[in-house]
Motif scaffolding. Structure first.
Motif, PDB file in Angstrom:
ATOM      1  N   GLU A 179       0.837  -1.198   0.000  1.00 12.94           N
ATOM      2  CA  GLU A 179       0.000   0.000   0.000  1.00 12.94           C
ATOM      3  C   GLU A 179       0.876   1.253   0.000  1.00 12.94           C
ATOM      4  O   GLU A 179       0.619   2.207  -0.734  1.00 12.94           O
ATOM      5  CB  GLU A 179      -0.924   0.004   1.212  1.00 12.94           C
ATOM      6  N   TYR A 180       1.931   1.237   0.802  1.00 12.49           N
ATOM      7  CA  TYR A 180       2.839   2.384   0.843  1.00 12.49           C
ATOM      8  C   TYR A 180       3.507   2.582  -0.511  1.00 12.49           C
ATOM      9  O   TYR A 180       3.601   3.713  -1.000  1.00 12.49           O
ATOM     10  CB  TYR A 180       3.910   2.216   1.928  1.00 12.49           C
ATOM     11  N   VAL A 181       3.989   1.509  -1.117  1.00 12.82           N
ATOM     12  CA  VAL A 181       4.646   1.617  -2.425  1.00 12.82           C
ATOM     13  C   VAL A 181       3.683   2.213  -3.441  1.00 12.82           C
ATOM     14  O   VAL A 181       4.059   3.092  -4.222  1.00 12.82           O
ATOM     15  CB  VAL A 181       5.187   0.241  -2.892  1.00 12.82           C
ATOM     16  N   ASN A 182       2.434   1.794  -3.415  1.00 11.41           N
ATOM     17  CA  ASN A 182       1.438   2.346  -4.339  1.00 11.41           C
ATOM     18  C   ASN A 182       1.213   3.841  -4.087  1.00 11.41           C
ATOM     19  O   ASN A 182       1.156   4.635  -5.032  1.00 11.41           O
ATOM     20  CB  ASN A 182       0.117   1.588  -4.230  1.00 11.41           C
ATOM     21  N   ASP A 183       1.084   4.222  -2.826  1.00 10.64           N
ATOM     22  CA  ASP A 183       0.883   5.636  -2.483  1.00 10.64           C
ATOM     23  C   ASP A 183       2.086   6.477  -2.883  1.00 10.64           C
ATOM     24  O   ASP A 183       1.946   7.567  -3.446  1.00 10.64           O
ATOM     25  CB  ASP A 183       0.611   5.804  -0.984  1.00 10.64           C
TER      26      ASP A 183
END
Length: 145
Positions: free
Chosen positions: A30-34
């Motif tokens: 999720e962090y990588v996507n954000d």
């Protein structure tokens, strides 16, 4: 009876540790996507900004649009900087936060009473900083794989 309790305890601890690992993986993805979305926003802005600045020099509507976009980018910076990064991404997150702060300083220094001073923006290191942020995409790709 003791074997059953020991087995149950062992299985429970394995399942619980597996759940926390799964949560960490999900949080990291999720962090990588954000962060990827954030960097792509800067990349897009970096591509559009020269034209926007050029048009703003002769068109008051274009200047207002540029000011609005810069203010939106300042909000974007604050939102991203306040994101909780998972442990595995803390170093990358801090690097992006540092670049974000440098970009924020450039934008705020180019604003005078809420209006953009085009000369200050053109003479700033804004494009260099944006390029530095976009190169961090490689670090995110390593985290995501």
């Amino acid at each position: 009876m003791r074997k059953i309790i020991t087995t149950f305890t062992l299985l429970s601890s394995i399942l619980l540790s597996g759940c926390s690992m799964l949560e960490e993986v999900n949080s990291s993805l999720e962090y990588v996507n954000d962060a990827t979305e954030h960097i792509n926003t800067w990349k897009d802005f970096g591509e559009e900004a020269p034209q926007m600045i050029q048009e703003a020099a002769t068109d008051s509507n274009a200047k207002e649009e540029l000011e609005t976009r810069l203010n939106e980018m300042l909000v974007e910076i604050d939102e991203f900087n306040n994101t909780d990064a998972p442990a595995i991404a803390e170093s990358v997150h801090q690097q992006i936060v540092d670049k974000n702060q440098a970009i924020k300083d450039v934008i705020e220094n180019a604003m005078v009473d809420g209006e953009v001073a085009l000369e200050k923006l053109q003479d700033s290191e804004l494009y260099t900083l944006i390029n530095e942020v976009t190169t961090m995409m490689n670090l995110l790709e390593e985290l995501g794989s």
